[in-house]
Design a protein around this motif. Structure first.
Motif, PDB file in Angstrom:
ATOM      1  N   ILE A 171       0.838  -1.211   0.000  1.00 59.99           N
ATOM      2  CA  ILE A 171       0.000   0.000   0.000  1.00 59.99           C
ATOM      3  C   ILE A 171       0.866   1.251   0.000  1.00 59.99           C
ATOM      4  O   ILE A 171       0.596   2.224  -0.726  1.00 59.99           O
ATOM      5  CB  ILE A 171      -0.949  -0.013   1.215  1.00 59.99           C
ATOM      6  CG1 ILE A 171      -2.025  -1.084   1.029  1.00 59.99           C
ATOM      7  CG2 ILE A 171      -1.599   1.361   1.420  1.00 59.99           C
ATOM      8  CD1 ILE A 171      -2.891  -1.303   2.250  1.00 59.99           C
ATOM      9  N   ASP A 172       1.923   1.253   0.806  1.00 56.82           N
ATOM     10  CA  ASP A 172       2.804   2.422   0.853  1.00 56.82           C
ATOM     11  C   ASP A 172       3.476   2.645  -0.497  1.00 56.82           C
ATOM     12  O   ASP A 172       3.572   3.789  -0.973  1.00 56.82           O
ATOM     13  CB  ASP A 172       3.870   2.229   1.930  1.00 56.82           C
ATOM     14  CG  ASP A 172       4.748   3.448   2.111  1.00 56.82           C
ATOM     15  OD1 ASP A 172       4.422   4.285   2.975  1.00 56.82           O
ATOM     16  OD2 ASP A 172       5.764   3.588   1.388  1.00 56.82           O
ATOM     17  N   ALA A 173       3.955   1.566  -1.115  1.00 57.42           N
ATOM     18  CA  ALA A 173       4.610   1.705  -2.421  1.00 57.42           C
ATOM     19  C   ALA A 173       3.647   2.256  -3.462  1.00 57.42           C
ATOM     20  O   ALA A 173       4.015   3.131  -4.272  1.00 57.42           O
ATOM     21  CB  ALA A 173       5.163   0.354  -2.862  1.00 57.42           C
ATOM     22  N   ILE A 174       2.412   1.773  -3.465  1.00 64.11           N
ATOM     23  CA  ILE A 174       1.411   2.228  -4.435  1.00 64.11           C
ATOM     24  C   ILE A 174       0.999   3.669  -4.151  1.00 64.11           C
ATOM     25  O   ILE A 174       0.876   4.494  -5.062  1.00 64.11           O
ATOM     26  CB  ILE A 174       0.185   1.294  -4.401  1.00 64.11           C
ATOM     27  CG1 ILE A 174       0.588  -0.119  -4.820  1.00 64.11           C
ATOM     28  CG2 ILE A 174      -0.925   1.823  -5.286  1.00 64.11           C
ATOM     29  CD1 ILE A 174      -0.438  -1.180  -4.483  1.00 64.11           C
ATOM     30  N   TRP A 175       0.812   3.987  -2.881  1.00 66.20           N
ATOM     31  CA  TRP A 175       0.346   5.309  -2.463  1.00 66.20           C
ATOM     32  C   TRP A 175       1.295   6.411  -2.939  1.00 66.20           C
ATOM     33  O   TRP A 175       0.871   7.466  -3.412  1.00 66.20           O
ATOM     34  CB  TRP A 175       0.237   5.313  -0.944  1.00 66.20           C
ATOM     35  CG  TRP A 175      -0.404   6.532  -0.343  1.00 66.20           C
ATOM     36  CD1 TRP A 175      -0.677   7.724  -0.952  1.00 66.20           C
ATOM     37  CD2 TRP A 175      -0.862   6.663   0.995  1.00 66.20           C
ATOM     38  NE1 TRP A 175      -1.259   8.599  -0.087  1.00 66.20           N
ATOM     39  CE2 TRP A 175      -1.392   7.963   1.128  1.00 66.20           C
ATOM     40  CE3 TRP A 175      -0.873   5.807   2.093  1.00 66.20           C
ATOM     41  CZ2 TRP A 175      -1.921   8.432   2.329  1.00 66.20           C
ATOM     42  CZ3 TRP A 175      -1.401   6.269   3.277  1.00 66.20           C
ATOM     43  CH2 TRP A 175      -1.928   7.561   3.406  1.00 66.20           C
ATOM     44  N   HIS A 176       2.620   6.172  -2.829  1.00 66.78           N
ATOM     45  CA  HIS A 176       3.593   7.199  -3.155  1.00 66.78           C
ATOM     46  C   HIS A 176       4.104   7.119  -4.587  1.00 66.78           C
ATOM     47  O   HIS A 176       4.977   7.897  -4.986  1.00 66.78           O
ATOM     48  CB  HIS A 176       4.766   7.123  -2.183  1.00 66.78           C
ATOM     49  CG  HIS A 176       4.410   7.502  -0.777  1.00 66.78           C
ATOM     50  ND1 HIS A 176       4.051   6.579   0.178  1.00 66.78           N
ATOM     51  CD2 HIS A 176       4.331   8.715  -0.175  1.00 66.78           C
ATOM     52  CE1 HIS A 176       3.778   7.196   1.308  1.00 66.78           C
ATOM     53  NE2 HIS A 176       3.931   8.484   1.136  1.00 66.78           N
ATOM     54  N   ALA A 177       3.584   6.195  -5.375  1.00 72.40           N
ATOM     55  CA  ALA A 177       3.966   6.097  -6.782  1.00 72.40           C
ATOM     56  C   ALA A 177       3.194   7.129  -7.600  1.00 72.40           C
ATOM     57  O   ALA A 177       2.126   7.604  -7.178  1.00 72.40           O
ATOM     58  CB  ALA A 177       3.682   4.686  -7.301  1.00 72.40           C
ATOM     59  N   PRO A 178       3.702   7.514  -8.763  1.00 70.59           N
ATOM     60  CA  PRO A 178       2.937   8.408  -9.642  1.00 70.59           C
ATOM     61  C   PRO A 178       1.573   7.813  -9.966  1.00 70.59           C
ATOM     62  O   PRO A 178       1.439   6.598 -10.121  1.00 70.59           O
ATOM     63  CB  PRO A 178       3.826   8.487 -10.896  1.00 70.59           C
ATOM     64  CG  PRO A 178       5.210   8.174 -10.407  1.00 70.59           C
ATOM     65  CD  PRO A 178       5.028   7.184  -9.299  1.00 70.59           C
ATOM     66  N   LYS A 179       0.581   8.678 -10.058  1.00 72.61           N
ATOM     67  CA  LYS A 179      -0.789   8.191 -10.261  1.00 72.61           C
ATOM     68  C   LYS A 179      -0.927   7.342 -11.519  1.00 72.61           C
ATOM     69  O   LYS A 179      -1.746   6.419 -11.567  1.00 72.61           O
ATOM     70  CB  LYS A 179      -1.753   9.374 -10.310  1.00 72.61           C
ATOM     71  CG  LYS A 179      -1.917  10.091  -8.979  1.00 72.61           C
ATOM     72  CD  LYS A 179      -3.052  11.094  -9.017  1.00 72.61           C
ATOM     73  CE  LYS A 179      -3.206  11.804  -7.678  1.00 72.61           C
ATOM     74  NZ  LYS A 179      -3.579  10.866  -6.604  1.00 72.61           N
ATOM     75  N   THR A 180      -0.135   7.630 -12.514  1.00 75.86           N
ATOM     76  CA  THR A 180      -0.235   6.860 -13.755  1.00 75.86           C
ATOM     77  C   THR A 180       0.241   5.418 -13.576  1.00 75.86           C
ATOM     78  O   THR A 180      -0.085   4.545 -14.393  1.00 75.86           O
ATOM     79  CB  THR A 180       0.604   7.525 -14.861  1.00 75.86           C
ATOM     80  OG1 THR A 180       1.962   7.683 -14.404  1.00 75.86           O
ATOM     81  CG2 THR A 180       0.031   8.907 -15.209  1.00 75.86           C
ATOM     82  N   MET A 181       1.002   5.152 -12.516  1.00 76.99           N
ATOM     83  CA  MET A 181       1.546   3.812 -12.287  1.00 76.99           C
ATOM     84  C   MET A 181       0.782   3.042 -11.223  1.00 76.99           C
ATOM     85  O   MET A 181       1.021   1.834 -11.042  1.00 76.99           O
ATOM     86  CB  MET A 181       3.015   3.912 -11.861  1.00 76.99           C
ATOM     87  CG  MET A 181       3.941   4.510 -12.896  1.00 76.99           C
ATOM     88  SD  MET A 181       5.628   4.699 -12.233  1.00 76.99           S
ATOM     89  CE  MET A 181       5.983   3.024 -11.701  1.00 76.99           C
ATOM     90  N   GLN A 182      -0.109   3.701 -10.506  1.00 78.21           N
ATOM     91  CA  GLN A 182      -0.718   3.069  -9.333  1.00 78.21           C
ATOM     92  C   GLN A 182      -1.548   1.843  -9.667  1.00 78.21           C
ATOM     93  O   GLN A 182      -1.496   0.836  -8.961  1.00 78.21           O
ATOM     94  CB  GLN A 182      -1.553   4.107  -8.578  1.00 78.21           C
ATOM     95  CG  GLN A 182      -0.708   5.131  -7.832  1.00 78.21           C
ATOM     96  CD  GLN A 182      -1.540   6.135  -7.057  1.00 78.21           C
ATOM     97  OE1 GLN A 182      -2.754   6.283  -7.303  1.00 78.21           O
ATOM     98  NE2 GLN A 182      -0.911   6.838  -6.138  1.00 78.21           N
ATOM     99  N   ARG A 183      -2.317   1.910 -10.759  1.00 83.05           N
ATOM    100  CA  ARG A 183      -3.166   0.763 -11.086  1.00 83.05           C
ATOM    101  C   ARG A 183      -2.321  -0.458 -11.443  1.00 83.05           C
ATOM    102  O   ARG A 183      -2.608  -1.576 -11.003  1.00 83.05           O
ATOM    103  CB  ARG A 183      -4.097   1.123 -12.248  1.00 83.05           C
ATOM    104  CG  ARG A 183      -5.040   0.000 -12.645  1.00 83.05           C
ATOM    105  CD  ARG A 183      -6.067   0.449 -13.647  1.00 83.05           C
ATOM    106  NE  ARG A 183      -6.957   1.466 -13.084  1.00 83.05           N
ATOM    107  CZ  ARG A 183      -7.959   2.033 -13.754  1.00 83.05           C
ATOM    108  NH1 ARG A 183      -8.194   1.682 -15.018  1.00 83.05           N
ATOM    109  NH2 ARG A 183      -8.712   2.938 -13.186  1.00 83.05           N
ATOM    110  N   ALA A 184      -1.275  -0.240 -12.239  1.00 82.19           N
ATOM    111  CA  ALA A 184      -0.404  -1.355 -12.612  1.00 82.19           C
ATOM    112  C   ALA A 184       0.322  -1.914 -11.389  1.00 82.19           C
ATOM    113  O   ALA A 184       0.468  -3.135 -11.243  1.00 82.19           O
ATOM    114  CB  ALA A 184       0.603  -0.887 -13.662  1.00 82.19           C
ATOM    115  N   LEU A 185       0.768  -1.019 -10.503  1.00 83.35           N
ATOM    116  CA  LEU A 185       1.445  -1.476  -9.288  1.00 83.35           C
ATOM    117  C   LEU A 185       0.506  -2.276  -8.401  1.00 83.35           C
ATOM    118  O   LEU A 185       0.907  -3.275  -7.795  1.00 83.35           O
ATOM    119  CB  LEU A 185       1.999  -0.285  -8.505  1.00 83.35           C
ATOM    120  CG  LEU A 185       3.420   0.180  -8.836  1.00 83.35           C
ATOM    121  CD1 LEU A 185       3.803   1.345  -7.926  1.00 83.35           C
ATOM    122  CD2 LEU A 185       4.409  -0.954  -8.677  1.00 83.35           C
TER     123      LEU A 185
END
Length: 495
Positions: free
Chosen positions: A200-214
């Motif tokens: 969750i932390d990794a996804i939360w702080h990733a760019p929004k364009t990458m969050q779904r893939a992450l």
């Protein structure tokens, strides 16, 4: 001039990269010298006995074969691989082999922790974290399966945190570590549980364009890790075994390592929690929300059960390292990208010295478990009686298994359940004296093997129908014998 100017920098880089090695060497040397401290837990006896049974039968246990109270009941050993490793070490070098194996696992654990922290924090802070971790873990550093699983736990969580720091997902090549952990110790459940909050932390702080893939990749990794944890001789049952232990309720409070922290006295855990709180107030340390959740979770685990101090000691520093390094200043120099030939020679020389030193120390120091948990003479006398139903002290259970004597109760707490554990504790300590006589009757007990100084032993000295047939400083045997007269008269206070 050029060589003179650059030489100090090269030296500092070299020393920086070698800090984990020096940590591992120091831990190995110190704990090997104090090796008998690792044998203070009586469970070491039955862990080795189970491992030897597995080797002899080329199978893992599925039912109890060691007690008479639960004989034939379902029981599995989720730490079977650790038990086999300890049995092999014991068969090859006796208790020295067991100590060396356990100390080596501890040294690798601390070296891995130091390596992770050394890349993110100043060397002084890394050493403080490592020293604090050792102090927190000291009470639970014993030759049992959890110690062999510690390096795997640190490596697993380090990889998860690395992915969190990079706003990425762990490599699927990490999954064999989960398979190994699941076969070494039941604590692998924690490794599975950490995937969620760290992801969750990794996804939360990733760019929004990458969050779904992450999100999808972390979900796939979690499912794969769950499947990997079932690659054991017991399959899904390994997942359920930990729940049975945690569901023991009040029985856990009877076992020292499962008791909650006690702030009535000052110890390493209490000092660490208070010092961390003071540091946060003083320096204004800030963390991302999910890392706060993780650290608070580790603190809660350590306060709930003192055995979990090792979780706080090893995992909290890894979660804290990157944000803390940014706030207080991380390493000034990057780590070396390659291992030079001179380092290969250094590592080989150190390995040779450690092996030689181990043989020298083992030749002059005798490693043996505490006699207090090994009533050798009493058990020898007991075996002469050829009995099968003996009411034993809880701490004697492991030694009885090693000697082939069926136990009333032993360290496999999840097998015996809450009621029998509590009843036995209340009986042997005379918290409820009626429980002692009820258990002796209900289980058709032929003899008792209890600590000489225990309350139950003192009572049986004064009860007709029980004859004291053996006693030493450690254990006393009372034999059920109709017509026997008590051996010690109750004290009568004169008026």
């Amino acid at each position: 001039m050029t060589m003179s100017a650059t030489h100090p920098v090269v030296t500092r880089k070299t020393m920086h990269g070698l800090l984990p090695l020096w940590v591992g060497i120091a831990v190995y040397t110190l704990w090997l010298a104090a090796g008998n401290a690792l044998l203070r837990d009586p469970d070491a006896y039955w862990q080795i006995a189970v491992g030897q049974w597995i080797l002899d039968h080329h199978a893992v246990p599925t039912t109890d074969i060691y007690s008479f109270t639960m004989y034939g009941q379902p029981w599995i050993s989720t730490q079977w691989l650790s038990q086999v490793l300890y049995a092999v070490a014991y068969a090859g070098a006796g208790w020295t082999g067991v100590v060396v194996l356990a100390v080596a696992a501890l040294a690798v654990t601390m070296a891995l922790l130091a390596r992770f922290l050394d890349k993110r924090l100043p060397a002084t802070v890394t050493i403080i974290f490592v020293a604090t971790a050792l102090a927190l873990m000291a009470g639970h550093v014993v030759a049992r399966p959890h110690l062999l699983a510690m390096p795997v736990m640190v490596a697993w969580v380090a990889s998860l945190v690395n992915a969190m720091d990079r706003r990425s997902v762990p490599s699927f090549w990490l999954l064999p570590l989960m398979v190994l952990w699941a076969n070494l110790h039941g604590g692998f459940i924690l490794g599975l549980a950490l995937i969620g909050p760290i992801g969750i932390d990794a996804i939360w702080h990733a760019p929004k364009t990458m969050q779904r893939a992450l999100l999808l990749r972390w979900a796939l990794f979690g499912i794969a890790a769950l499947a990997a944890s079932c690659v054991t001789p017991y399959g899904w049952d390994s997942l359920l075994a930990s729940r049975r232990i945690l569901n023991l309720g009040e029985a856990l409070a009877l076992i020292g390592e499962w008791r909650p922290a006690n702030f009535n006295h000052v110890g390493p855990l209490e000092l660490t929690v208070l010092a961390a709180f003071a540091l946060a107030l003083w320096r204004g340390i800030t963390l991302p929300p999910m890392r706060i959740v993780l650290v608070i979770g580790f603190v809660f685990m350590a306060l709930s059960h003192v055995r979990n101090a090792e979780v706080l000691a090893l995992l909290a520093p890894m979660v804290l390292a990157t944000p803390l390094g940014r706030q207080i200043g991380g390493p000034q120099m990057p780590a070396a990208n390659h291992v030079s030939p001179s380092r290969h020679l250094l590592f080989a020389g150190i390995a040779i010295c450690l092996i030689a030193g181990t043989f020298v120390l083992a030749s002059v120091q005798r490693y043996m478990p505490l006699e207090a948990a090994a009533p050798a003479k009493a058990v020898t006398e007991l075996q002469k009686l050829k009995l099968s139903r003996v009411f034993n002290d809880y701490d004697f259970g492991g030694y009885l298994i090693a000697r082939g004597v069926p136990t009333f109760i032993d360290g496999r707490t999840e097998l015996f359940g809450t009621k029998l554990m509590v009843d036995h504790n209340n009986a042997s300590g005379l918290i409820e004296p009626d429980n002692l006589f009820r258990l002796l009757k209900d289980y058709d007990i032929e003899a008792t093997l209890l600590r000489t100084q225990s309350a139950a032993t003192k009572l049986l000295d004064r009860v007709d129908g029980w004859e004291k047939v053996y006693s030493d400083d450690i254990a006393t045997i009372h034999l059920r014998k109709p017509g026997a007269v008590h051996s010690v008269a109750p004290a009568v206070k004169a008026n």
